[in-house]
Motif scaffolding. Sequence first.
Motif: not given
Length: 486
Positions: A242-247, A257-266, A342-343, A348-359
């Motif tokens: 649930e916490a991951g879905a919110t993030l 921003e992805l840079s700000a979320a890095r500590p939580m992801l690690e 993901a850069s 993340v929005t751009e990476s998700l778009r790429q994932a949808r295109l790949a799907l």
Amino acid sequence: MLTVRDLLLNESLGISALAGFAGVDRTITWAHTVDLCDPWKWVAAGNLVMTTGIGLPTDAGQQVRWLEQLADSQACALLVAPRADSPALTPELLECAEQLGFALLSASFELAFVKLSQLIIESVLHTQRERLSTSERLFQTYAQVLRKKPDFEGRLTLLADSLGLDLLVEDAASGVPIVASRQVAVSRLLERVAIPGIVSANLVIIAHGKKVWGDPLLVRSLVGLLSIELERLAIARDEQREAGATLLRNLITGQIELSAARPMLERRGLSGTLVCIALEPGQQGVWHTETLHHAPGLHQPAPLLLADEGLLLMLANDSPALFEQCLANLGAGTRIGISGPASVAAGVTESLRQARLALAQARESGQSMQRYGEAQRVTGMAPKSLAEARALLGHYLGALIEHDRSQDGELLKTLAAFLGNDGNWKASAFELGIHRQTLVYRIKRIEQLSGFSATTTHGSAQLWIALQAGISTGLLEGFSKWHRPS
């Protein structure tokens, strides 16, 4: 607890085996004296049936049927201490006992059944007391390890050591270990017991050396404790998901921003190269998208999961093992689209778009898994099919199309004009009706989003081929005015 063999080895009882030697290692759960003609109606599984034989039929065939019915009751053995007027045991009866592996014992009529019963009952009661004592120690040990060991593996190891065993909890569907007390050898497996709960798991019990362990009461107590442990872990994983879905939702919308979320992801084990995944579940899988986070392969590191209109979106480590786990757990027909890395710059929005295109490319090609950028590419010639044109367009120009659609921009038109004028800045700016510096800004933005340079020979060639593929197949309407014959 006594076995039939123990009675035979007790010389003071004077018991001998007549037939059915294969059954002498059965455990005696109780002793029952009966002289009726239908003893199977009055005995239970594991009972030692003691009789004077007065209820036995005299006919050989009837004796065989009598013994077969007694054996069907799961009694452990038959002890006959015949009276003088009891029917003789026929050879057919002995042969039947041997074939059934049902121990047929003999003793003199002077054997006191009461004494023998007392011996067996005392053994049973002693065993029960030992079981209760062991169960009590088990719960006491568990109460202690709750304070000493904060993790499941540590608590399981202390429990196993207190019992002199190795213990392993495995996923029931795949056999993948969830947690183990130590490295164990499968060849020494003694017992596998199902653990009830939301997580389908088994307890695997392994003994050391020649020690045999099979106490049903202790097994049930241990399984009960482990069921609670697994339920606690399941609740923790539910909260983590649930916490991951919110993030992930906040990363997609740009609130974080992805840079700000890095500590939580690690903290979740997500480090190094991350990718977005668009997953379309199949049918009749071991797990569903709602419960996939309970699958052993997704425990650590734990990807971010978000359900979205029939798809499961993920931000995860770039791990082929993770992708294979998803395909295996979600059943036949599952398809996965995987983005490029993901850069921080693209987000993340751009990476998700790429994932949808790949799907989408995976659906068109019939593949179960497709990475963005690995679609079939065409260089130097026109695409051979509409599906190939879509794949080419998505790979090279997908980011520009998505940008123009969401921002009402003109990057694709700018690229078409720039390439159509052979990279001439002045002619392209004049044709578009914009300042040269505006054109420079747009071309840099195109290169950032697409990852290809429009000012180099290799990059401009790739983009030009993709653009022509879209125009020639009608996928890009309204761009024919910028078409220049090559």
